[in-house]
Design an enzyme around this catalytic site. Structure first.
Site, PDB file in Angstrom:
ATOM      1  N   CYS A   9       0.831  -1.217   0.000  1.00 16.55           N
ATOM      2  CA  CYS A   9       0.000   0.000   0.000  1.00 16.55           C
ATOM      3  C   CYS A   9       0.858   1.256   0.000  1.00 16.55           C
ATOM      4  CB  CYS A   9      -0.861   0.078   1.240  1.00 16.55           C
ATOM      5  SG  CYS A   9      -1.969  -1.289   1.434  1.00 16.55           S
ATOM      6  N   ARG A  51     -12.114   0.586  -7.232  1.00 15.87           N
ATOM      7  CA  ARG A  51     -11.821   0.406  -5.812  1.00 15.87           C
ATOM      8  C   ARG A  51     -10.998   1.577  -5.273  1.00 15.87           C
ATOM      9  NH1 ARG A  51      -9.682  -5.420  -3.720  1.00 15.87           N
ATOM     10  NH2 ARG A  51      -8.318  -4.779  -2.047  1.00 15.87           N
TER      11      ARG A  51
HETATM   12  P1  XMP Z   1      -0.845  -7.312   3.225  1.00 14.69           P
HETATM   13  O1  XMP Z   1      -0.023  -6.488   4.198  1.00 14.69           O
HETATM   14  O2  XMP Z   1      -1.345  -8.562   3.850  1.00 14.69           O
HETATM   15  O3  XMP Z   1      -2.094  -6.398   2.876  1.00 14.69           O
HETATM   16  O4  XMP Z   1      -0.074  -7.561   1.972  1.00 14.69           O
HETATM   17  C1  XMP Z   1      -3.145  -6.802   2.032  1.00 14.69           C
HETATM   18  C2  XMP Z   1      -4.193  -5.717   1.990  1.00 14.69           C
HETATM   19  O5  XMP Z   1      -3.689  -4.528   1.373  1.00 14.69           O
HETATM   20  C3  XMP Z   1      -4.778  -3.776   0.854  1.00 14.69           C
HETATM   21  N1  XMP Z   1      -4.449  -3.368  -0.505  1.00 14.69           N
HETATM   22  C4  XMP Z   1      -4.048  -2.145  -0.856  1.00 14.69           C
HETATM   23  N2  XMP Z   1      -3.937  -1.009  -0.139  1.00 14.69           N
HETATM   24  N3  XMP Z   1      -3.157   0.109  -2.067  1.00 14.69           N
HETATM   25  C5  XMP Z   1      -3.492   0.141  -0.750  1.00 14.69           C
HETATM   26  O6  XMP Z   1      -3.390   1.192  -0.111  1.00 14.69           O
HETATM   27  C6  XMP Z   1      -3.246  -0.991  -2.849  1.00 14.69           C
HETATM   28  O7  XMP Z   1      -2.909  -0.978  -4.016  1.00 14.69           O
HETATM   29  C7  XMP Z   1      -3.722  -2.178  -2.213  1.00 14.69           C
HETATM   30  N4  XMP Z   1      -3.980  -3.426  -2.671  1.00 14.69           N
HETATM   31  C8  XMP Z   1      -4.414  -4.136  -1.600  1.00 14.69           C
HETATM   32  C9  XMP Z   1      -5.999  -4.647   0.897  1.00 14.69           C
HETATM   33  O8  XMP Z   1      -6.795  -4.201   1.957  1.00 14.69           O
HETATM   34  C10 XMP Z   1      -5.409  -6.029   1.152  1.00 14.69           C
HETATM   35  O9  XMP Z   1      -6.302  -6.912   1.769  1.00 14.69           O
END
Ligand code: XMP
Length: 505
Positions: free
Chosen positions: A317, A418
């Site tokens: 993120c 999203r």
């Molecule tokens: P982890 O830390 O387990 O997190 O890899 C997975 C979660 O990250 C979120 N997610 C995003 N958040 N930009 C964001 O700010 C993104 O591009 C993105 N893609 C995923 C999402 O909540 C996921 O479950």
């Protein structure tokens, strides 16, 4: 939550804390790790055997991850693929992976050929090996099994030449235990149910019936018909998708976008509940993502059955960097917990989404108020994940990317929506990426990271003498960790000579 922890959060009212900022004390314990019960509530009506769910991301959860997650005791959330039919197909594949009773068995006509059989089986992902054979009037006339077809060398051969003719059937209804007894007595691996005119009404498979009745697979999370459970992201205002997923009996809908408190999210929750009333359809709704009490309260009031918490904690993120928005995860979970209490709509579970780096983060999430965690990066490097695998400097990796990364947004309409875009992936409408394209080491089957996470959680519970996830909140106290404390927590002042299976340099 005990008084200490309430005071802890009051004292840190203006601090935004995350996993590494806190630790919890050990307590007198009469609990050994293997005696802990880590089952939990995913949502108002759905229980999980382990408190872990896989992220609705295009490099984490398609049907293979969903099937394995449910078998491990968790659940997978299918990402919002722009092609609705494909997402529906993943639900079908998960639901067809095993059944108590198969309500609508897949059939083949006796005049079709073995090439047609292969196409049909391929369509359903090779998850079954027997097909009921019918004639032109749809009467059951045979059973086609792999035992026979494997000897065929001509795909033009007719089904009727290889089927078992007049298989044993049962006329009428049989419950699971009845089917178990009937199949055992008659020693038949498939039980075909028919009505009076010999039309197919259902089928039981011995392997699945036995697993359920004899309790061989106690960890599997099943629906009331014995099928694996599955969730799916439906985004906002996509009623066509909702209708099609509910038609295939998807267990949980996730109204999930980056900013879960934009008016579209509670509006969509209300609209789904109105158009698909719960007395006619069997499902729960998760809504998110949020990071504070006011937002969680709004989603509870809209009717969500669980709230997903996390704005910007994920490994890929960049939301907090690009937009400045978001609250680190321990504070976000606690504040959302207060929002649930304020809504007064009952004990609506929180899913802590993103930012889990080690198993030790799980107990911390639960002490702060979550009931389960959603994970992306730690589950992406697995055999089941859809991410592309590649080798770099002798080490195998799997691609893992944020749904708000440039690549994901260009590839997929759902992903752009999203993160606030218009959803037309071909034109740039100035949606700025909020995620990164990355890779994680390949670790083998999904069972490996799951068993590390579950093992660490159980050991953490043993340290505080908590038998259940809920007990953790009362039996231990949070402390704030300084940078020196954080340094002390990790291996230090040694040269690491070998990575541990659950700790890498
Ligand atoms: P982890 O830390 O387990 O997190 O890899 C997975 C979660 O990250 C979120 N997610 C995003 N958040 N930009 C964001 O700010 C993104 O591009 C993105 N893609 C995923 C999402 O909540 C996921 O479950």
């Amino acid at each position: 939550m005990n008084e200490w922890n309430k005071t802890f959060f009051k004292k840190h009212k203006f601090d935004a804390l995350t996993y590494d900022d806190v630790t919890f004390k050990t307590s007198f314990s009469q609990v050994l790790p293997h005696q802990t019960d880590i089952s939990t509530r995913l949502s108002r009506n759905i229980r999980l055997k382990i408190p872990i769910v896989s992220a609705d991301m295009d490099t984490v959860t398609e049907y293979r991850t969903a099937i394995r997650m449910a078998m491990e005791g968790g659940i997978g959330f299918l990402w919002k693929c722009p092609d609705i039919s494909l997402q529906v197909d993943w639900v079908d594949r998960t639901k067809h992976a095993m059944n108590a009773k198969i309500e609508k068995p897949i059939t083949i006509n006796q005049n079709q050929n073995l090439g047609d059989v292969n196409k049909l089986i391929e369509k359903y992902g090779f998850t079954f090996s027997s097909l009921v054979v019918v004639n032109d009037s749809d009467n059951v006339v045979g059973l086609l099994t792999k035992d026979k077809t494997q000897f065929a060398d001509n795909l033009e051969s007719k089904v009727s030449d290889f089927m078992l003719k007049d298989p044993k059937t049962f006329q009428g209804e049989l419950d699971l235990k009845g089917a178990y007894d009937f199949m055992k007595t008659n020693q038949i691996p498939k039980l075909i149910l028919v009505d009076r005119s010999n039309k197919l009404t259902g089928m039981y498979t011995w392997k699945d019936v036995r697993e359920i009745v004899e309790g061989i697979t106690p960890m599997y999370n099943r629906d009331s018909k014995g099928r694996l459970i599955v969730g799916a992201n439906v985004g906002v205002d996509d009623m066509d998708r909702v209708a099609r997923l509910l038609d295939r009996e998807c267990d949980v809908l996730l109204v999930g976008v980056a900013h879960g408190c934009h008016e579209h999210v509670p509006d969509t929750v209300r609209r789904i509940l109105k158009e698909f009333p719960k007395d006619r359809y069997n499902y729960d709704i998760v809504a998110g993502n949020v990071c504070d009490s006011d937002e969680a309260k709004i989603l509870c009031e809209a009717g969500a059955d669980a709230i997903k918490v996390g704005v910007g904690p994920g490994s890929i993120c960049t939301t907090r960097i690009q937009t400045g928005a978001g609250i680190p995860q321990i504070t976000a979970i606690y504040k959302s917990h207060l929002g649930v209490l304020a809504a007064g709509k009952g004990d609506i579970p929180l899913i802590a989404d993103g930012g889990i780096k080690y198993s030790g983060d799980l107990p911390k999430a639960f002490i702060a108020g979550a009931s389960s965690v959603m994970i992306g990066s730690l589950l992406a490097g697995t055999e089941e994940s859809p991410g592309e695998r590649f080798t770099y400097q002798g080490q195998e990796y799997v691609r893992y990317r944020g749904m708000g990364s440039e690549g994901a947004m260009l590839d997929s309409k759902g992903s752009k929506e999203r993160y606030g875009g218009r959803g037309d992936a071909k034109t740039s409408d100035k949606t700025v990426p909020e995620g990164m394209e990355a890779a994680v080491p390949f670790v083998g089957t999904l069972s490996k990271p799951i068993s590390n996470l579950v093992g660490g959680l159980r050991q953490g519970m043993g340290y505080i003498g908590a038998k259940t996830i809920r007990e953790m909140q009362d039996r231990t106290n949070f402390y704030r960790v300084t940078p020196a404390g954080q340094k002390e927590s990790h291996p230090h002042d040694v040269m690491i000579t070998k990575d541990a299976i659950n700790y890498r340099r």
